[in-house]
Design an enzyme around this catalytic site. Structure first.
Site, PDB file in Angstrom:
ATOM      1  N   ASP A 158       0.850  -1.192   0.000  1.00  0.00           N
ATOM      2  CA  ASP A 158       0.000   0.000   0.000  1.00  0.00           C
ATOM      3  C   ASP A 158       0.887   1.244   0.000  1.00  0.00           C
ATOM      4  O   ASP A 158       1.963   1.227  -0.590  1.00  0.00           O
ATOM      5  CB  ASP A 158      -0.930  -0.040   1.217  1.00  0.00           C
ATOM      6  N   ASP A 167       0.920   2.917  18.369  1.00  0.00           N
ATOM      7  CA  ASP A 167       0.231   1.627  18.423  1.00  0.00           C
ATOM      8  C   ASP A 167       1.034   0.499  17.789  1.00  0.00           C
ATOM      9  O   ASP A 167       0.691  -0.680  17.969  1.00  0.00           O
ATOM     10  CB  ASP A 167      -1.128   1.734  17.744  1.00  0.00           C
ATOM     11  N   ASN A 203      -4.835  -3.990  22.526  1.00  0.00           N
ATOM     12  CA  ASN A 203      -5.213  -2.908  23.421  1.00  0.00           C
ATOM     13  C   ASN A 203      -4.436  -1.668  23.014  1.00  0.00           C
ATOM     14  O   ASN A 203      -3.282  -1.495  23.423  1.00  0.00           O
ATOM     15  CB  ASN A 203      -4.909  -3.268  24.876  1.00  0.00           C
ATOM     16  N   ASN A 291     -14.426   0.397  -5.905  1.00  0.00           N
ATOM     17  CA  ASN A 291     -15.490   1.265  -5.399  1.00  0.00           C
ATOM     18  C   ASN A 291     -16.201   2.051  -6.495  1.00  0.00           C
ATOM     19  O   ASN A 291     -16.674   3.151  -6.242  1.00  0.00           O
ATOM     20  CB  ASN A 291     -14.900   2.293  -4.417  1.00  0.00           C
ATOM     21  N   ALA A 306      -7.965  -7.647  -8.620  1.00  0.00           N
ATOM     22  CA  ALA A 306      -8.850  -8.513  -7.840  1.00  0.00           C
ATOM     23  C   ALA A 306      -9.720  -9.384  -8.727  1.00  0.00           C
ATOM     24  O   ALA A 306     -10.241 -10.412  -8.267  1.00  0.00           O
ATOM     25  CB  ALA A 306      -9.724  -7.674  -6.914  1.00  0.00           C
ATOM     26  N   SER A 381     -11.308  -1.096   0.212  1.00  0.00           N
ATOM     27  CA  SER A 381      -9.970  -1.073   0.815  1.00  0.00           C
ATOM     28  C   SER A 381     -10.021  -1.418   2.284  1.00  0.00           C
ATOM     29  O   SER A 381      -9.093  -2.025   2.830  1.00  0.00           O
ATOM     30  CB  SER A 381      -9.343   0.317   0.674  1.00  0.00           C
TER      31      SER A 381
END
Length: 432
Positions: A158, A167, A203, A291, A306, A381
């Site tokens: 990507d 995170d 978490n 989309n 795809a 996506s």
């Protein structure tokens, strides 16, 4: 909202993708040199996939086409195209071969049996409100899964990853940029969002995050930057990323990218053969369906790549388990079937929520209003990394790889009262 989202015109680079025999790449390269006069040093070679990217003038292209049509060890040649990140801001009957392929997967799924992996209770939209995890993780039973993707390598190809995001601190991350002049650091946000869904924290350490959003929170993350910070990239970078992921033993490749396909457009033989070769080496490629639709009146076909039978195509659902208005469908007779569906949100149609995940914190990034470390957006996506993360849970739980892993995802999907043209086998479900 307009009556239709236009099909983006095909954009090519002037270069060509050349598919060589998997078992004899060297002979294929020699034939390519003999027919076109292009030297080895002028080719980009991805030997693990058996693909070459090369620039050709009209005379050399004619010679290449002669080689493809003849007995030379060159299987196919196609113009290199530009691919795009498939996000909310980006705007039939299957032929016998494809139906046989789907039937084969279904039979394999039936023969696998349930093993030691329990299938969770089927969920309904009324319970997507626990506040502990995103509605997408609730809808797919991720919140009840005993698996975390431990020991599984997930590659997300990507716009890169915000490597400074708190995170992802302490995670096993391998990264490489395939965009000339750009680092892996994501200045766009799309890649960071997709990686957050597929492999985000159990978490989130940031107190500003109110809920869990990530699936395979112990998986090894492989970040391949194949799209620029403007959200686009050529086939060569994507092929290089696939080659890199396969070489590194990634069991899953997630690609929320693509190019529009017009009605009647066949799938790429080169991407199809590459996906088959990846499957044979234990790597499942999962990609966004696109989309370009505007339901209920307009349904456009699954985009490239795809639409290849050996790439798992993912449609998007809203939080009422209806088809998202933009999600493409299985309308092309030669390729382009939706395989499975996952939470993708309903862009611009409140009160149906979008998909919440990580976002880039880089000050140079294009930040939506109010976005800091997290963002909510919609698209196929966003559906794709749900499937990729859940595939990592199955890979950990069962040890299955490649086509058998594909079959498990199909076997345990929740059937929906919707057409397979729109949602394939149904809503992906996590093992528990």
């Amino acid at each position: 909202m307009t009556n239709n989202l236009p099909i983006r015109p095909i954009q090519t680079t002037g270069r060509y993708l050349v598919l060589l025999p998997e078992s004899d790449v060297r002979s294929g390269m020699s034939a390519l040199t003999d027919f076109t006069g292009v030297r080895d040093t002028d080719m980009s070679v991805y030997s693990n996939l058996g693909v070459v990217v090369v620039s050709l003038d009209p005379d050399r292209l004619q010679s290449l086409n002669t080689a493809v049509a003849g007995d030379a060890p060159i299987i196919a040649a196609e113009p290199e195209q530009i691919m795009y990140a498939i996000g909310s801001s980006v705007s039939g009957e299957i032929v016998n071969y494809l139906q046989g392929y789907k039937d084969g997967v279904t039979n394999l799924a039936d023969n696998l049996g349930n093993g030691n992996v329990a299938l969770g209770e089927k969920v309904t939209p009324s319970i997507f409100t626990d506040g502990v995890a995103t509605w997408g993780l609730q809808a797919t039973n991720v919140v009840d899964s005993n698996y975390s993707g431990t020991g599984i390598k997930v590659a997300v190809l990507d716009t890169g990853l915000d490597l400074n995001h708190p995170d992802f601190a302490g995670r096993s991350i391998t990264s490489q940029s395939f965009i000339t002049g750009e680092e892996v650091q994501d200045l766009q946000g799309h890649g960071t969002h997709c990686i957050g869904t597929a492999c985000g924290a159990l978490n989130p350490p940031d107190p500003s995050s109110p809920m869990r959003y990530g699936i395979a929170h112990n998986a090894e993350i492989f970040v391949g930057k194949v799209l620029s910070n403007q959200g686009s990239g050529a086939d060569e970078g994507i092929l290089a990323g696939i080659d890199w992921a396969v070489t590194n033993g990634c069991q899953i490749i997630s690609m929320s990218l693509g190019a529009s396909a017009s009605p009647g457009t066949p799938f790429s033989q080169i991407y199809e053969d590459i996906a088959q070769r990846a499957l044979s080496q234990g790597t499942l490629i999962i990609a966004a369906a696109g989309n370009e639709s505007n339901r209920p009146g307009v349904v456009n076909p699954v985009g490239r790549p795809a639409n290849c039978p050996s790439i798992m195509a993912v449609a998007a659902l809203d939080n009422q388990l209806g088809v998202s208005w933009y999600s493409n469908g299985s309308i092309n007779p030669d390729g382009g079937a939706i395989d499975i569906a996952a939470p993708g949100g309903n862009a611009g149609q409140a009160p149906l929520p979008e998909i919440y995940s990580t976002w880039t914190t880089d000050l140079n990034a294009v930040q939506p209003p109010g976005a800091l470390r997290y963002n909510s957006i919609s698209g196929t996506s966003m559906a794709t990394p749900h499937v990729a993360g859940i595939a990592a849970l199955y890979a950990e739980a069962t040890g299955k790889r490649g086509l058998e892993l594909w079959a498990l995802l199909m076997r345990d999907a929740q059937r929906l009262p919707l057409s397979s043209i729109d949602v394939g086998i149904g809503l992906v479900q996590a093992p528990i």
